[in-house]
Design an enzyme around this catalytic site. Structure first.
Site, mmCIF file in Angstrom:
data_model
loop_
_atom_site.group_PDB
_atom_site.id
_atom_site.type_symbol
_atom_site.label_atom_id
_atom_site.label_comp_id
_atom_site.label_asym_id
_atom_site.label_seq_id
_atom_site.Cartn_x
_atom_site.Cartn_y
_atom_site.Cartn_z
ATOM 1 N N LYS A 115 0.731 -1.214 -0.143
ATOM 2 C CA LYS A 115 -0.106 -0.004 -0.093
ATOM 3 C C LYS A 115 0.901 1.170 -0.002
ATOM 4 C CE LYS A 115 -4.551 0.810 0.310
ATOM 5 N NZ LYS A 115 -5.408 0.102 -0.561
ATOM 6 N N THR A 122 -3.560 -5.213 0.687
ATOM 7 C CA THR A 122 -3.130 -3.959 0.847
ATOM 8 C C THR A 122 -3.925 -3.091 1.833
ATOM 9 O OG1 THR A 122 -4.038 -2.816 -1.216
ATOM 10 C CG2 THR A 122 -2.037 -4.046 -1.325
ATOM 11 N N ASP A 123 -5.395 -3.525 1.735
ATOM 12 C CA ASP A 123 -6.090 -2.791 2.852
ATOM 13 C C ASP A 123 -5.734 -3.193 4.151
ATOM 14 O OD1 ASP A 123 -8.586 -0.716 3.139
ATOM 15 O OD2 ASP A 123 -9.080 -2.537 4.071
ATOM 16 N N PHE A 160 34.646 29.446 -8.282
ATOM 17 C CA PHE A 160 34.959 28.200 -8.974
ATOM 18 C C PHE A 160 35.835 28.512 -10.267
ATOM 19 C CE2 PHE A 160 33.602 25.111 -12.606
ATOM 20 C CZ PHE A 160 34.050 24.006 -12.103
ATOM 21 N N ASN A 172 23.140 22.403 -9.351
ATOM 22 C CA ASN A 172 23.312 23.952 -9.233
ATOM 23 C C ASN A 172 22.108 24.629 -9.751
ATOM 24 O OD1 ASN A 172 26.356 23.383 -10.893
ATOM 25 N ND2 ASN A 172 26.264 24.449 -8.982
ATOM 26 N N HIS A 194 21.338 28.205 -10.982
ATOM 27 C CA HIS A 194 22.056 29.261 -11.152
ATOM 28 C C HIS A 194 21.252 30.679 -11.258
ATOM 29 C CE1 HIS A 194 25.476 26.979 -12.810
ATOM 30 N NE2 HIS A 194 24.566 25.962 -13.253
#
Length: 309
Positions: free
Chosen positions: A21, A66-67, A173, A265, A267
């Site tokens: 689930k 799933t329940d 940089f 990045n 920018h």
């Protein structure tokens, strides 16, 4: 535990299966007198069974619906409470392995919605509200817990997603490859902005304070990006910032055996005011254009060395 291969087709092999689930939303509230505490999660549960008869023979007799898995999230939260995403993931995965003998693997993914108490006053004298909260999505806290039947302790990885940060100076940089493909000039001072995605793997230890570790990792990321409140910290590259952050985390937190970070990045480029010098001349103010794409992205994973005895 491997899947029972006796049911496999002679021509094909089912390699892996799971089902569960997703998107189970839960708000857990604790009323301790006048002071209330809330935790909001979105949970996914995934189970692997020791048989393939549900897939291959249309036999549903071993399927935990799933329940039912969804109901388990709410019931265990009510019975045992919620301390942290990791602790709740351990609780859920252990429950599925312990209660159902035919479950060979349980995986629990959790994302936390971040709520902080409403506060009034200035930073130094602020007071926290007893029962009112404000959604402050600085980042998303995530956890993944995996428990196999043969494991003594689950594998736990946690992380931080979408932590967006920006600083306006002390980022450079320079001196990168200069060939016929290069158009980017050296930058000795630039805006540094990124959206941090970080995850780490815990060493097996049932006594970890997961909330304390989460706060420590987040603080380390922010400090190694921003530095001292007044002096800041220099960054020679995104690569170096990642490395010093990951190294700092592993040095400070012994319960983490591996950490990885991805920093794209974000920018910001200067608007060209050259044509407007006659009407714009204030050098203390700068206008930038935020760029969305393309963007650089930098990744590194740092592990502890395994000592050879």
């Amino acid at each position: 535990m491997p899947i029972n291969n006796q049911m496999q087709d002679s021509k094909f092999v089912i390699d892996k299966t799971n089902y569960g689930k997703t998107g189970v939303k839960i708000l857990h509230l604790v009323r301790n007198g006048l002071v209330h505490t809330v935790k909001e999660y979105e949970v996914t549960t995934l189970l692997t069974l020791d048989t393939l008869k549900d897939f291959m023979q249309a036999d549903n007799s071993d399927i935990i619906a799933t329940d039912s898995q969804k109901n388990t999230v709410y019931i265990l939260a009510k019975k045992y409470g919620i301390k942290s995403p990791e602790d709740f993931g351990i609780l859920l995965s252990s429950h599925f392995i312990t209660k159902y003998a035919h479950v060979t693997k349980a995986v629990v993914n959790i994302q936390e919605v971040m709520w902080n108490r409403v506060s009034y006053g200035d930073h130094a004298n602020s007071k926290l509200h007893n029962h009112a909260f404000i959604h402050t999505p600085i980042c998303t806290r995530i956890t993944n817990v995996v428990l196999n039947r043969e494991d003594k302790y689950p594998s736990i990885s946690s992380g931080i997603k979408d932590l967006r940060v920006l600083k306006t100076t002390q980022s450079s940089f320079m001196n990168f490859v200069n060939d016929e493909y290069r158009s980017l000039p050296d930058a000795d001072d630039r805006i540094f902005s990124t959206i941090v995605d970080c995850s780490w793997i815990y060493s097996p230890n049932p006594n970890v304070d997961f909330c304390k570790v989460f706060d420590s990792v987040k603080n380390s990321i922010i400090f190694n990006f921003a530095g001292d409140l007044e002096k800041g910290i220099a960054s020679a590259s995104v690569q170096n910032t990642i490395y010093i952050t990951e190294k700092d985390v592993l040095e400070k937190i012994k319960d983490i055996k591996s950490i990885e970070m991805t920093l794209p990045n974000k920018h910001y480029i200067n608007f060209n005011f050259a044509p407007f010098k006659s009407i714009v001349y204030d050098d203390e103010q700068t206008v930038f254009i935020p760029l969305d794409k393309p963007s650089g992205v930098i990744y590194a994973k740092l592990d502890r060395k395994i000592s050879k005895l």
